[in-house]
Design a protein around this motif. Structure first.
Motif, short mmCIF file in Angstrom:
data_model
loop_
_atom_site.label_atom_id
_atom_site.label_comp_id
_atom_site.label_asym_id
_atom_site.label_seq_id
_atom_site.Cartn_x
_atom_site.Cartn_y
_atom_site.Cartn_z
N ALA A 210 0.68 -9.32 -27.06
CA ALA A 210 1.33 -7.70 -28.18
C ALA A 210 2.40 -8.56 -29.30
N GLN A 213 0.69 -10.31 -32.25
CA GLN A 213 -0.81 -9.25 -32.34
C GLN A 213 1.03 -8.20 -34.28
N ASN A 214 1.93 -8.71 -33.41
CA ASN A 214 3.46 -8.30 -34.55
C ASN A 214 2.53 -6.59 -33.97
N ARG A 215 2.47 -6.15 -32.86
CA ARG A 215 2.38 -4.50 -32.56
C ARG A 215 3.05 -4.59 -31.34
N ASP A 218 3.43 -0.25 -30.17
CA ASP A 218 2.41 0.20 -30.42
C ASP A 218 2.10 0.30 -28.82
#
Length: 360
Positions: A210, A213-215, A218
């Motif tokens: 995460a 993915q710079n997520r 989420d």
């Protein structure tokens, strides 16, 4: 990142930054860790600490808890919420006394069979107190692993939960299990936080999908939203001229199960008639108080307090004992009751004292 490197990084972070001075970490017996893990279910550490200290001071062992009156257990729990936890602790202590010689077993299946203990709590009890290799998956660890492996979906879904358990099992080391388990809880609470994860401080950032993915926000997936329903009740605050106030013990299951509260009158009923028919009391209604709302995890409860004065000569119609009690203000501390009820009692007691002061 393989499991060995994962565990090594977690333990190195724990040695430098982990929490090591929580009260249940000092002399971490099976009993003390069990009490702490039940209290920490859905409750933050900072809230739990003073309750935990008072609880284990009064009940230092399984036997003292098993032999205690449930009212006293609930009174020490008042304000912590989710009162089924206290009832389950008390009931489980009785089981441990009667079936296991007053000791917590070391078999995870037997621990998990206790009231109020699920798979993660059972694993935490054994891992933190004895170092037994058991995977743990509390809310903080779910969030951390969901982000680390970018596991899609809400952890309440069976398939998502199964994937997280597989990861928890994979990464749990064979050595220093207690430190690793505490470290994972701490990382989730202090670094991999729900709203502002501080990835700069995370020892697992280089392997976190995460983060790559710079997520981060989420994961984990959000629980499907639904509006909380609203329920309403009328609490009849019956008092005598001599200041005794009527309390009723709630049923053992359901909202505030086993706690003391005011009698609740159906919304469609006439309060005066209801008091006569159900309680055998002739009452006069006093000016109504403002309603208040108490929010549970799954609904809002709107409470309308209805103060009434009962005729003293018919007070004996309400028999004291298991179901009802007349009490004065100095009895409050020994009775288990929910926070909204205690607040209403305090306000009613203050109102009575102020009334007496005005009329002296």
């Amino acid at each position: 990142m393989n499991a060995d490197e994962f565990g090594q990084r977690v333990l190195e972070w724990f040695d430098a930054h982990g929490r090591k001075h929580l009260p249940w970490q000092q002399n971490p017996t099976l009993y003390r860790v069990w009490v702490s893990e039940i209290m920490l279910q859905q409750t933050q550490v900072v809230t739990v600490v003073p309750y935990y200290r008072r609880f284990v001071e009064r009940f230092p062992s399984i036997r003292t808890l098993a032999e205690a009156d449930l009212d006293e257990v609930l009174s020490l729990w008042a304000g912590l919420g989710y009162y089924a936890r206290a009832r389950n602790l008390h009931r489980a202590a009785g089981i441990l006394r009667d079936r296991h010689g007053g000791e917590m077993p070391l078999d995870i299946a037997l621990v998990q069979a206790l009231p109020g203990v699920g798979r993660s709590t059972a694993g935490a009890i054994l891992a933190l107190s004895t170092g037994q290799r058991q995977p743990v998956l509390d809310g903080n660890i779910k969030r951390l692993l969901s982000r680390f492996a970018a596991v899609p979906g809400w952890p309440g879904q069976a398939s998502v939960l199964a994937r997280l358990w597989t990861l928890a099992e994979c990464y749990t080391p064979t050595e220093r299990v207690a430190d690793y388990t505490q470290a994972m809880m701490d990382l989730g609470a202090l670094v991999c936080a729900p709203r502002r994860p501080d990835c700069r401080l995370c020892p697992l950032a280089m392997g976190c999908v995460a983060h790559a993915q710079n997520r981060e926000m989420d994961f984990p997936g959000a629980k499907p939203r639904r509006d909380l329903p609203v329920r309403a009740t009328r609490m009849v605050m019956v008092r005598l001229a001599t200041r005794e106030i009527l309390l009723e013990r709630r049923p053992p299951v359901g909202v505030w199960g086993g706690l003391w509260s005011f009698p609740e009158c159906p919304l469609e009923a006439d309060v005066v008639d209801w008091c006569q028919e159900r309680l055998g009391l002739r009452v006069a209604i006093q000016p109504l108080w403002k309603s208040l709302r108490h929010t549970f995890s799954h609904f809002h409860l709107d409470i309308t307090p209805v103060p009434v004065i009962a005729e003293a000569e018919c007070a004996k119609a309400v028999l004291e004992g298991e179901r009802f009690v007349w009490y004065k203000s100095d009895d409050v501390q020994r009775l288990g009751m929910a926070v909204p009820v205690r607040l209403l009692l305090t306000a009613l007691t203050d109102d009575l004292l102020n009334y007496e002061d005005r009329n002296e």
